[in-house]
Scaffold this motif. Structure first.
Motif, mmCIF file in Angstrom:
data_model
loop_
_atom_site.group_PDB
_atom_site.id
_atom_site.type_symbol
_atom_site.label_atom_id
_atom_site.label_comp_id
_atom_site.label_asym_id
_atom_site.label_seq_id
_atom_site.Cartn_x
_atom_site.Cartn_y
_atom_site.Cartn_z
ATOM 1 N N PHE A 246 1.057 -1.195 -0.233
ATOM 2 C CA PHE A 246 0.071 -0.120 0.046
ATOM 3 C C PHE A 246 0.302 1.367 0.338
ATOM 4 O O PHE A 246 0.320 2.321 -0.550
ATOM 5 C CB PHE A 246 -0.823 0.084 1.534
ATOM 6 C CG PHE A 246 -1.304 1.369 1.388
ATOM 7 C CD1 PHE A 246 -2.609 1.746 1.262
ATOM 8 C CD2 PHE A 246 -1.158 1.906 2.607
ATOM 9 C CE1 PHE A 246 -3.345 2.674 0.784
ATOM 10 C CE2 PHE A 246 -1.723 3.437 2.388
ATOM 11 C CZ PHE A 246 -3.225 4.041 1.680
ATOM 12 N N GLU A 247 1.947 1.764 0.757
ATOM 13 C CA GLU A 247 3.078 2.851 1.398
ATOM 14 C C GLU A 247 3.549 3.050 -0.332
ATOM 15 O O GLU A 247 3.277 4.037 -0.915
ATOM 16 C CB GLU A 247 4.142 3.016 1.884
ATOM 17 C CG GLU A 247 3.152 2.369 3.414
ATOM 18 C CD GLU A 247 2.945 3.856 3.606
ATOM 19 O OE1 GLU A 247 3.641 4.873 3.241
ATOM 20 O OE2 GLU A 247 1.250 3.723 3.581
ATOM 21 N N GLU A 249 2.151 1.975 -3.406
ATOM 22 C CA GLU A 249 1.546 2.378 -3.747
ATOM 23 C C GLU A 249 0.780 3.732 -4.223
ATOM 24 O O GLU A 249 0.817 5.054 -4.829
ATOM 25 C CB GLU A 249 0.162 1.319 -4.304
ATOM 26 C CG GLU A 249 -0.046 0.287 -4.824
ATOM 27 C CD GLU A 249 0.340 0.305 -6.476
ATOM 28 O OE1 GLU A 249 0.199 0.812 -6.709
ATOM 29 O OE2 GLU A 249 1.285 -0.565 -6.616
ATOM 30 N N ARG A 250 0.984 4.369 -2.406
ATOM 31 C CA ARG A 250 0.469 5.322 -2.586
ATOM 32 C C ARG A 250 1.783 6.893 -2.568
ATOM 33 O O ARG A 250 1.639 7.744 -3.010
ATOM 34 C CB ARG A 250 0.484 5.926 -0.799
ATOM 35 C CG ARG A 250 0.016 7.204 -0.294
ATOM 36 C CD ARG A 250 -0.145 7.226 1.108
ATOM 37 N NE ARG A 250 0.906 6.929 2.096
ATOM 38 C CZ ARG A 250 2.283 7.738 2.784
ATOM 39 N NH1 ARG A 250 1.802 8.631 2.198
ATOM 40 N NH2 ARG A 250 2.879 7.366 2.867
ATOM 41 N N HIS A 251 3.240 6.281 -2.967
ATOM 42 C CA HIS A 251 4.255 6.544 -3.103
ATOM 43 C C HIS A 251 3.966 7.078 -4.557
ATOM 44 O O HIS A 251 4.855 8.373 -5.058
ATOM 45 C CB HIS A 251 5.620 6.000 -2.740
ATOM 46 C CG HIS A 251 6.369 6.041 -1.267
ATOM 47 N ND1 HIS A 251 7.151 6.503 -0.785
ATOM 48 C CD2 HIS A 251 5.121 6.642 -0.178
ATOM 49 C CE1 HIS A 251 7.416 6.711 0.690
ATOM 50 N NE2 HIS A 251 5.924 6.505 1.159
ATOM 51 N N ARG A 253 2.593 7.291 -6.058
ATOM 52 C CA ARG A 253 0.751 7.834 -6.578
ATOM 53 C C ARG A 253 1.722 9.717 -6.129
ATOM 54 O O ARG A 253 1.505 10.888 -7.459
ATOM 55 C CB ARG A 253 -0.055 7.892 -6.202
ATOM 56 C CG ARG A 253 -1.366 9.378 -6.005
ATOM 57 C CD ARG A 253 -1.626 10.308 -4.633
ATOM 58 N NE ARG A 253 -1.921 9.062 -3.817
ATOM 59 C CZ ARG A 253 -2.220 10.006 -1.855
ATOM 60 N NH1 ARG A 253 -1.230 10.765 -2.216
ATOM 61 N NH2 ARG A 253 -2.003 9.146 -1.172
ATOM 62 N N SER A 302 4.943 13.233 4.469
ATOM 63 C CA SER A 302 4.099 12.154 4.245
ATOM 64 C C SER A 302 4.963 11.092 3.740
ATOM 65 O O SER A 302 4.205 10.215 4.235
ATOM 66 C CB SER A 302 3.085 13.158 3.946
ATOM 67 O OG SER A 302 2.925 13.223 2.491
ATOM 68 N N ILE A 306 2.343 8.901 6.762
ATOM 69 C CA ILE A 306 0.341 10.022 5.940
ATOM 70 C C ILE A 306 -0.368 10.668 6.605
ATOM 71 O O ILE A 306 -0.953 11.046 6.364
ATOM 72 C CB ILE A 306 0.134 8.555 5.579
ATOM 73 C CG1 ILE A 306 -1.052 8.386 4.622
ATOM 74 C CG2 ILE A 306 -0.745 7.766 6.892
ATOM 75 C CD1 ILE A 306 -2.036 7.412 4.464
ATOM 76 N N GLU A 309 -0.493 14.095 5.278
ATOM 77 C CA GLU A 309 -1.239 14.604 3.976
ATOM 78 C C GLU A 309 -2.879 15.367 4.831
ATOM 79 O O GLU A 309 -2.562 16.196 3.426
ATOM 80 C CB GLU A 309 -1.286 13.039 3.612
ATOM 81 C CG GLU A 309 -0.731 12.829 2.640
ATOM 82 C CD GLU A 309 -0.841 11.406 1.610
ATOM 83 O OE1 GLU A 309 -2.483 10.445 1.734
ATOM 84 O OE2 GLU A 309 -0.303 11.084 0.451
ATOM 85 N N GLY A 355 -3.124 13.408 -2.065
ATOM 86 C CA GLY A 355 -4.022 13.004 -1.569
ATOM 87 C C GLY A 355 -5.613 12.925 -2.051
ATOM 88 O O GLY A 355 -6.727 12.598 -1.641
#
Length: 368
Positions: A246-247, A249-251, A253, A302, A306, A309, A355
């Protein structure tokens, strides 16, 4: 985030202390420690299996294939490792066939290298693929073996060990990705700080320096992209990295939108250079750009936490709500109007990096 130091005013290290400073070397060792651990484990396991389990007297290629396929490079994707392994196996197979048909000698070595390089270049567009194949084929030709194709078996064992260790002893890609994301945002902050100073002083020289810094962001974006692609590929096959997916994928983005933000910053920087020709101070534009940079710094925080954010989104949203070029310039159009207008897509990119949905980020801007 790391404090930015302007290269124009940074101290220049001199003397013998700088020349013998061990810190750069220690940093390299620290950064490469996971890769070193991978290589040591995989090469040792491959050698031990070939030697003690299969009884091969000198399984050199079991170790060399493992070391060469893993390497110390940033891109440790399983696909890249597999491609390198395939290249080396191709080289070993070609050499084994030529040894079986024509024996060992200088002209056999020449033929082996020529055939290996031609075949490898046909199979892959990557030059490293052909070189890896040629090196392994040369080892087969130079170091004799009593049993045909025993070195091919050793090479396959080394390749399997490399692929297994990629999944079972991963390199903690999130740590590397976070470090490179923070480096990008620190450089982004430095470029914005220089442009803000140029706007406050009407200083074209400083504006040009800010443009140079903005242009230098793209390699950092690309390095972060490679690390994230590698990390996400490893996380898909490693049972130990499921929590990091997940992290990562967040990075990705954040990186994608910061790539756009960096491009928009270059547009802003070019306009700042043009505006500073008149040597007039522009405190309003400087303040707005400085506040956007503060939001970008929160985005940098962030990456490791997170929880930063939401404040990052709100910090940029507060600036975006005031980005009405007509109101800020008293209804006048021109270069100042265009500069303020160029900050609008930058604000959207920063909000989406933090985000916020793209539609909501665009809606945060005043209608023009």
């Amino acid at each position: 985030m790391t404090d930015h130091v302007d290269p124009a005013t940074a101290p220049v290290p001199t003397g013998w202390r700088h020349r013998v400073d061990p810190r750069p070397g220690l940093d390299r060792v620290r950064d490469s420690a996971p890769a070193i651990l991978q290589i040591v484990i995989a090469a040792t396991a491959a050698f031990a299996f070939a030697h003690y389990v299969l009884g091969h007297p000198a399984p050199l290629l079991a170790a060399t294939v493992t070391v060469s396929s893993l390497g110390l490079v940033r891109d440790a994707r399983p696909r890249r490792v597999l491609e390198t392994v395939v290249g080396m196996i191709v080289g070993i197979l070609i050499a084994e066939l030529i040894v079986l048909a024509a024996g060992v000698g200088w002209w056999q070595l020449a033929i082996t290298l020529a055939v290996t390089l031609v075949v490898a270049r046909f199979l892959s567009a990557q030059p490293a693929f052909a070189i890896a194949a040629a090196i392994q084929s040369a080892i087969v030709m130079v170091i004799p073996a009593s049993v045909p194709f025993i070195r091919l078996i050793d090479g396959i064992i080394g390749g399997i060990a490399a692929l297994l260790v990629t999944a079972l002893v991963p390199r903690r890609p999130l740590r590397a990705a976070t470090r490179e994301g923070v480096a990008l945002l620190a450089a982004f902050d430095g470029a914005v700080a220089t442009l803000v100073q140029a706007l406050r002083r009407g200083d074209r020289v400083r504006a040009e320096r800010g443009l140079e810094k903005a242009r230098a962001l793209q390699p950092l974006v690309d390095e972060w992209r490679v690390s994230l692609e590698s990390g996400r590929a490893i996380a898909r096959i490693s049972p130990f990295l499921r929590r990091e997916r997940f992290e990562l994928e967040r990075h990705e983005r954040v990186r994608a939108h910061l790539d756009l933000a960096s491009r928009n910053l270059r547009v802003i920087a070019r306009r700042v250079v043009y505006l500073c020709d008149d040597r007039q101070s522009r405190p309003v534009a400087a303040d707005l750009l400085s506040e956007l940079a503060a939001g970008a710094r929160l985005i940098g925080e962030s990456l490791a936490d997170i929880s930063f954010e939401p404040p990052a989104r709100e910090a940029v949203r507060a600036v975006a709500a005031r980005l009405d070029p007509a109101a800020l310039t008293g209804g006048r159009t021109g270069s100042d109007h265009n500069l303020l207008g160029a900050m609008r897509p930058l604000a959207v990119d920063l909000m989406t990096a933090a985000g916020m949905p793209a539609a909501e980020a665009r809606a945060a801007l005043p209608r023009v």
